[in-house]
Structure formats: C-alpha cells, structure tokens
Design an enzyme around this catalytic site. Structure first.
Site, PDB file in Angstrom:
ATOM      1  N   ILE A   1       0.956  -1.042   0.302  1.00  0.00           N
ATOM      2  CA  ILE A   1      -0.660   0.164   0.402  1.00  0.00           C
ATOM      3  C   ILE A   1       0.774   1.021  -0.655  1.00  0.00           C
ATOM      4  O   ILE A   1       0.500   2.417  -0.590  1.00  0.00           O
ATOM      5  CB  ILE A   1      -1.049   0.118   1.434  1.00  0.00           C
ATOM      6  CG1 ILE A   1      -0.078  -0.334   2.345  1.00  0.00           C
ATOM      7  CG2 ILE A   1      -2.242  -0.979   0.848  1.00  0.00           C
ATOM      8  CD1 ILE A   1      -1.036   0.005   3.607  1.00  0.00           C
TER       9      ILE A   1
ATOM     10  N   ASN B   1      12.666  -8.955   5.451  1.00  0.00           N
ATOM     11  CA  ASN B   1      13.735  -7.872   6.872  1.00  0.00           C
ATOM     12  C   ASN B   1      12.809  -9.126   8.013  1.00  0.00           C
ATOM     13  O   ASN B   1      12.016  -9.395   7.797  1.00  0.00           O
ATOM     14  CB  ASN B   1      13.125  -6.325   6.625  1.00  0.00           C
ATOM     15  CG  ASN B   1      13.826  -5.061   5.575  1.00  0.00           C
ATOM     16  OD1 ASN B   1      14.278  -5.590   5.577  1.00  0.00           O
ATOM     17  ND2 ASN B   1      12.661  -5.376   5.515  1.00  0.00           N
TER      18      ASN B   1
ATOM     19  N   HIS C   1       7.161 -11.416   5.152  1.00  0.00           N
ATOM     20  CA  HIS C   1       6.831 -11.361   3.309  1.00  0.00           C
ATOM     21  C   HIS C   1       8.309 -11.266   3.267  1.00  0.00           C
ATOM     22  O   HIS C   1       8.899 -10.581   2.662  1.00  0.00           O
ATOM     23  CB  HIS C   1       5.964 -10.547   3.565  1.00  0.00           C
ATOM     24  CG  HIS C   1       6.172  -8.788   4.766  1.00  0.00           C
ATOM     25  ND1 HIS C   1       6.019  -8.516   5.801  1.00  0.00           N
ATOM     26  CD2 HIS C   1       6.874  -7.523   4.420  1.00  0.00           C
ATOM     27  CE1 HIS C   1       6.616  -7.816   6.404  1.00  0.00           C
ATOM     28  NE2 HIS C   1       7.304  -7.153   5.739  1.00  0.00           N
TER      29      HIS C   1
ATOM     30  N   HIS D   1       9.863  -8.849   0.320  1.00  0.00           N
ATOM     31  CA  HIS D   1       9.202  -7.441  -0.821  1.00  0.00           C
ATOM     32  C   HIS D   1       9.668  -8.142  -2.246  1.00  0.00           C
ATOM     33  O   HIS D   1      10.973  -8.303  -2.374  1.00  0.00           O
ATOM     34  CB  HIS D   1       9.516  -6.370  -0.547  1.00  0.00           C
ATOM     35  CG  HIS D   1       9.607  -6.305   0.720  1.00  0.00           C
ATOM     36  ND1 HIS D   1       8.564  -4.580   0.914  1.00  0.00           N
ATOM     37  CD2 HIS D   1      10.158  -6.441   1.907  1.00  0.00           C
ATOM     38  CE1 HIS D   1       8.261  -4.784   2.342  1.00  0.00           C
ATOM     39  NE2 HIS D   1       9.385  -5.570   3.373  1.00  0.00           N
TER      40      HIS D   1
END
Ligand SMILES: [Zn+2]
Length: 118
Positions: free
Chosen positions: A35, A91, A104, A106
């Site tokens: 987002i 991360n 997650h 990226h």
C-alpha cells in the site's frame, strides 16, 4: 485457518477481513501490492501459514519459504521486470525495518535499485 494469528495484519488479509490488491495466489502463498510502494512494482509475497519472523522459520517451513521465491519469479514475469532485474528482500525484526510480523518477501522493480540498501 488454524495457525492464523489474531494480531497479524496479513492473517486478516488472508482471511479476507482486510482488502488487498492481490496479484498472485496459490495453495501456500498470497501476493498483493504494497500500500506504500517504494518502486513502480512493489509486491509483498506471504505464506498462508503465520510465521512471525525469519527467526521463527522451522525446518518444516523450508518448502513454504522456498515457495515465496517461486511466486516472486512468476510475479516478476507477469509484472514485466524479470529481464531488467528486480530485488527480493525479507527484513527480520525492527532494526531491519520489519513492521508487520508475518514474514513477507518484498518484490521490488521497475526502476534502478541502489546497493547497498539503506
Ligand atoms: Zn499472520
């Protein structure tokens, strides 16, 4: 799902309780646009299983984590960034910038990416 975490934003997306711009899904993986994108293409690839950080990845999770990369490869093709190049980064914990504690990957591309990252 039995291993969902009530406090996890991404578990809520997986449950359909929070909308997301989904670009890829499989039995084990969901991917959607960030987002707050940091590049023309910025997709987050997450496992359907709740795993808080890389530190919590168990031996039994290795196939799931590998599947995140398989999804990233397919997303890079459909986003048209595979040939030029893109970055995948995950991360771990606050000092590295992790803000959602559901792992997650990226997938960033569509512009030149500096190295080393900040
Ligand atoms: Zn979660």
């Amino acid at each position: 799902m039995s291993d969902a975490n009530a406090d996890s934003l991404f578990c809520k997306i997986l449950a359909g309780d929070i909308p997301a711009d989904i670009v890829y899904e499989s039995e084990t993986v969901l991917a959607f646009r960030d987002i707050n994108p940091q590049a023309p293409t910025h997709v987050l690839v997450i496992p359907r299983k709740h795993i808080s950080t890389i530190n919590d990845v168990g031996v039994d999770d290795h196939v799931i984590v590998g599947g995140l990369y398989g999804a990233a490869r397919e997303i890079a093709v459909t986003e048209g960034i595979a040939a030029d190049g893109y970055r995948t980064v995950m991360n771990c914990n606050a000092a590295a910038g992790q803000t959602v504690f559901h792992i997650h990957l990226h997938v960033l591309g569509g512009r030149a990416l500096a190295w080393p990252p900040g």
